[in-house]
Motif scaffolding. Structure first.
Motif, PDB file in Angstrom:
ATOM      1  N   CYS A   1       4.763   2.072   2.372  1.00 43.77           N
ATOM      2  CA  CYS A   1       5.952   2.769   1.684  1.00 43.77           C
ATOM      3  C   CYS A   1       5.443   4.083   1.051  1.00 43.77           C
ATOM      4  CB  CYS A   1       6.806   2.169   0.742  1.00 43.77           C
ATOM      5  SG  CYS A   1       8.254   2.966   0.471  1.00 43.77           S
ATOM      6  N   CYS A   2       6.184   5.133   1.206  1.00 40.03           N
ATOM      7  CA  CYS A   2       5.684   6.378   0.694  1.00 40.03           C
ATOM      8  C   CYS A   2       6.718   7.040  -0.627  1.00 40.03           C
ATOM      9  CB  CYS A   2       5.525   7.584   1.614  1.00 40.03           C
ATOM     10  SG  CYS A   2       4.199   7.412   2.479  1.00 40.03           S
ATOM     11  N   PRO A   3       6.467   6.515  -1.611  1.00 36.47           N
ATOM     12  CA  PRO A   3       7.507   6.995  -2.897  1.00 36.47           C
ATOM     13  C   PRO A   3       7.248   8.603  -3.194  1.00 36.47           C
ATOM     14  CG  PRO A   3       5.478   5.922  -3.781  1.00 36.47           C
ATOM     15  CD  PRO A   3       5.447   5.845  -2.346  1.00 36.47           C
ATOM     16  N   VAL A   4       8.256   9.197  -3.358  1.00 38.63           N
ATOM     17  CA  VAL A   4       8.338  10.623  -3.743  1.00 38.63           C
ATOM     18  C   VAL A   4       8.998  10.895  -4.867  1.00 38.63           C
ATOM     19  CG1 VAL A   4       8.904  12.833  -2.716  1.00 38.63           C
ATOM     20  CG2 VAL A   4       8.517  10.927  -0.983  1.00 38.63           C
ATOM     21  N   VAL A   5       8.389  11.960  -5.524  1.00 33.99           N
ATOM     22  CA  VAL A   5       9.113  12.634  -6.620  1.00 33.99           C
ATOM     23  C   VAL A   5       8.915  14.004  -6.733  1.00 33.99           C
ATOM     24  CG1 VAL A   5       9.582  12.626  -9.336  1.00 33.99           C
ATOM     25  CG2 VAL A   5       8.924  10.557  -8.239  1.00 33.99           C
ATOM     26  N   ALA A   6       9.632  15.022  -6.380  1.00 31.45           N
ATOM     27  CA  ALA A   6       9.609  16.494  -6.601  1.00 31.45           C
ATOM     28  C   ALA A   6       8.091  16.867  -6.027  1.00 31.45           C
ATOM     29  CB  ALA A   6       9.500  16.736  -7.914  1.00 31.45           C
TER      30      ALA A   6
ATOM     31  N   VAL B   1      10.642   6.887  -0.009  1.00 32.27           N
ATOM     32  CA  VAL B   1      11.730   6.682  -0.959  1.00 32.27           C
ATOM     33  C   VAL B   1      11.483   7.715  -2.180  1.00 32.27           C
ATOM     34  CG1 VAL B   1      12.554   4.899  -2.596  1.00 32.27           C
ATOM     35  CG2 VAL B   1      11.534   4.185  -0.307  1.00 32.27           C
ATOM     36  N   ASN B   2      12.630   8.468  -2.306  1.00 29.19           N
ATOM     37  CA  ASN B   2      12.448   9.557  -3.152  1.00 29.19           C
ATOM     38  C   ASN B   2      13.361   9.202  -4.551  1.00 29.19           C
ATOM     39  OD1 ASN B   2      12.161  12.211  -3.924  1.00 29.19           O
ATOM     40  ND2 ASN B   2      14.185  12.611  -3.476  1.00 29.19           N
TER      41      ASN B   2
ATOM     42  N   LYS C   1       0.871  -1.128  -0.039  1.00 31.31           N
ATOM     43  CA  LYS C   1      -0.193  -0.001   0.050  1.00 31.31           C
ATOM     44  C   LYS C   1       0.809   1.176  -0.052  1.00 31.31           C
ATOM     45  CE  LYS C   1      -3.770   0.215   2.783  1.00 31.31           C
ATOM     46  NZ  LYS C   1      -4.595   0.530   3.878  1.00 31.31           N
ATOM     47  N   LEU C   2       0.785   2.103  -1.095  1.00 31.35           N
ATOM     48  CA  LEU C   2       1.470   3.339  -1.175  1.00 31.35           C
ATOM     49  C   LEU C   2       0.842   4.586  -1.088  1.00 31.35           C
ATOM     50  CD1 LEU C   2       3.406   2.121  -4.369  1.00 31.35           C
ATOM     51  CD2 LEU C   2       4.057   1.676  -2.015  1.00 31.35           C
ATOM     52  N   VAL C   3       1.520   5.520  -0.434  1.00 33.85           N
ATOM     53  CA  VAL C   3       1.174   6.975  -0.463  1.00 33.85           C
ATOM     54  C   VAL C   3       1.929   7.604  -1.312  1.00 33.85           C
ATOM     55  CG1 VAL C   3       0.442   9.088   0.498  1.00 33.85           C
ATOM     56  CG2 VAL C   3      -0.376   6.712   1.464  1.00 33.85           C
ATOM     57  N   PHE C   4       1.745   8.054  -2.601  1.00 33.13           N
ATOM     58  CA  PHE C   4       2.791   8.939  -3.393  1.00 33.13           C
ATOM     59  C   PHE C   4       2.574  10.385  -3.206  1.00 33.13           C
ATOM     60  CE2 PHE C   4       3.626  11.039  -7.517  1.00 33.13           C
ATOM     61  CZ  PHE C   4       4.880  10.473  -7.757  1.00 33.13           C
ATOM     62  N   ALA C   5       3.867  10.987  -3.256  1.00 29.97           N
ATOM     63  CA  ALA C   5       4.042  12.410  -2.765  1.00 29.97           C
ATOM     64  C   ALA C   5       4.710  12.940  -3.858  1.00 29.97           C
ATOM     65  CB  ALA C   5       4.788  12.675  -1.668  1.00 29.97           C
ATOM     66  N   GLY C   6       4.260  14.158  -4.601  1.00 34.80           N
ATOM     67  CA  GLY C   6       4.656  14.791  -5.692  1.00 34.80           C
ATOM     68  C   GLY C   6       3.782  15.898  -6.056  1.00 34.80           C
ATOM     69  N   THR C   7       4.283  16.672  -6.844  1.00 34.42           N
ATOM     70  CA  THR C   7       3.293  17.995  -7.350  1.00 34.42           C
ATOM     71  C   THR C   7       3.654  18.405  -8.839  1.00 34.42           C
ATOM     72  OG1 THR C   7       3.780  19.057  -4.950  1.00 34.42           O
ATOM     73  CG2 THR C   7       3.345  20.564  -6.733  1.00 34.42           C
ATOM     74  N   PRO C   8       4.861  18.492  -9.526  1.00 40.89           N
ATOM     75  CA  PRO C   8       4.669  19.013 -10.771  1.00 40.89           C
ATOM     76  C   PRO C   8       4.653  17.786 -11.850  1.00 40.89           C
ATOM     77  CG  PRO C   8       6.966  18.796 -10.035  1.00 40.89           C
ATOM     78  CD  PRO C   8       6.303  18.515  -9.031  1.00 40.89           C
TER      79      PRO C   8
ATOM     80  N   ALA D   1       6.672  14.701 -12.104  1.00 40.59           N
ATOM     81  CA  ALA D   1       6.301  13.547 -11.175  1.00 40.59           C
ATOM     82  C   ALA D   1       5.026  12.499 -11.516  1.00 40.59           C
ATOM     83  CB  ALA D   1       5.863  14.088  -9.913  1.00 40.59           C
ATOM     84  N   VAL D   2       4.592  13.034 -12.538  1.00 41.54           N
ATOM     85  CA  VAL D   2       3.320  12.306 -13.232  1.00 41.54           C
ATOM     86  C   VAL D   2       3.814  10.939 -13.770  1.00 41.54           C
ATOM     87  CG1 VAL D   2       1.430  12.326 -14.918  1.00 41.54           C
ATOM     88  CG2 VAL D   2       1.794  14.482 -13.257  1.00 41.54           C
TER      89      VAL D   2
END
Length: 309
Positions: free
Chosen positions: A82-87, A105-106, A2-9, A12-13
């Motif tokens: 886990c929370c994957p992160v992009v920008a 995890v970035n 189960k993931l929560v994805f963090a990103g904005t621009p 990151a899509v």
């Protein structure tokens, strides 16, 4: 997992899409920056990641600050593995970092420990790096200092802008991030500490950083223009107004111009640097659309002795 994805621009899509399409993981929610004013009307607009998540029917969390109690409570309630992160664009407090079992995890667009910070791709282009890449690492409280799960390499092409390079890295890095999630889930991937040597920093590029110094060598001027395209946009000054520089061409055969001196011709316009001349291929005057450098020169009717900078 189960993931929560963090990103904005927009960059990151592709990673969010790769995780949604993986079939192995559940993207339970995304975390993104709050809606921001955009356009002439300055109306509030959702981030590209928020829009993509909404299209996919995924819950969107937009905390003003990641330390907000309401956000931390909702994250704990979701209980991601886990929370994957992009920008994502905001510093994560320890209270948030401790919630997922496998941490955050970035996906960072450099070969760590090179170019830690907010603008790794821009700095790689401006420094003249021939090779760069992307890394996945576990986020710690330090700036991009955590142990690395995986890397990929990408050649920096001689004509690359930071936008060109970042687009390629975003799509290649999406696969790397998805593979990292797979390896964490099945236990085959172990994060390794970053080496102590080779650390370089990549702070945000400011508007002042994007001003071209014509006394520097031509290669430096070219790298600044490519590194600052599309943002924040390289520039110089002509007749007291800013002139945006979009693309230069090297002209090593021409060494007769002093730094900043302009030499217009019928179908070209050259400017002197600290080494040899460069050609202004594409520029954008204030309040106007991008245009060829030769068209700009004809329009402003450069007088003898006029210069840039």
């Amino acid at each position: 997992m189960k993931l929560v994805f963090a990103g904005t621009p927009e960059v990151a899509v592709p990673a969010l899409d790769a995780l949604i399409a993986s079939g192995r993981h559940e993207v339970a929610a995304v975390v993104t920056r709050p809606d921001a004013p955009a356009g002439r009307g300055r109306r509030l607009v959702a981030s590209p990641v928020a829009e993509r998540a909404a299209e996919a029917g995924i819950e969107v969390l937009k905390p003003a600050r990641p330390r907000d109690p309401e956000f931390l409570a909702r994250l704990a309630e979701i209980a991601p593995d886990c929370c994957p992160v992009v920008a994502y664009g905001a510093l994560l407090p320890k209270a948030a970092l401790d919630i997922p079992a496998h941490g955050w995890v970035n996906l960072h667009f450099s070969l760590l420990p090179a170019w830690r910070g907010a603008a790794p791709v821009q700095h790689a282009v401006m420094a003249g790096d021939e090779m760069t890449g992307a890394s996945t690492f576990r986020i710690e409280e330090g700036l991009d200092t955590g142990p690395v799960f995986g890397v990929l390499t990408e050649q920096v092409r001689p004509t690359d802008t930071s936008g060109d390079l970042l687009t390629r890295l975003a799509f290649a890095g999406a696969g790397l991030l998805a593979a990292t999630m797979d390896g964490i889930e099945d236990g085959t991937l172990r994060a390794e500490p970053q080496p102590a040597d080779g650390v370089t920093m990549a702070p945000k590029i400011t508007v002042d950083d994007a001003c071209v110094d014509w006394t520097a060598p031509a290669l430096r001027a070219d790298r600044v223009v490519r590194g600052c395209t599309p943002a924040p946009g390289a520039w110089t000054v002509f007749r007291g107004e800013r002139l945006k520089l979009i693309q230069l061409g090297l002209a090593p055969e021409r060494t007769d111009l002093a730094p900043g001196d302009l030499a217009p011709a019928k179908n070209s316009v050259h400017v002197g640097t600290g080494s040899h001349a460069v050609e202004l291929l594409w520029v954008q005057p204030q309040g106007k659309k991008p245009m060829k450098g030769a068209d700009w020169a004809r329009g402003v009717r450069i007088a003898p002795g006029e210069r840039l900078g």
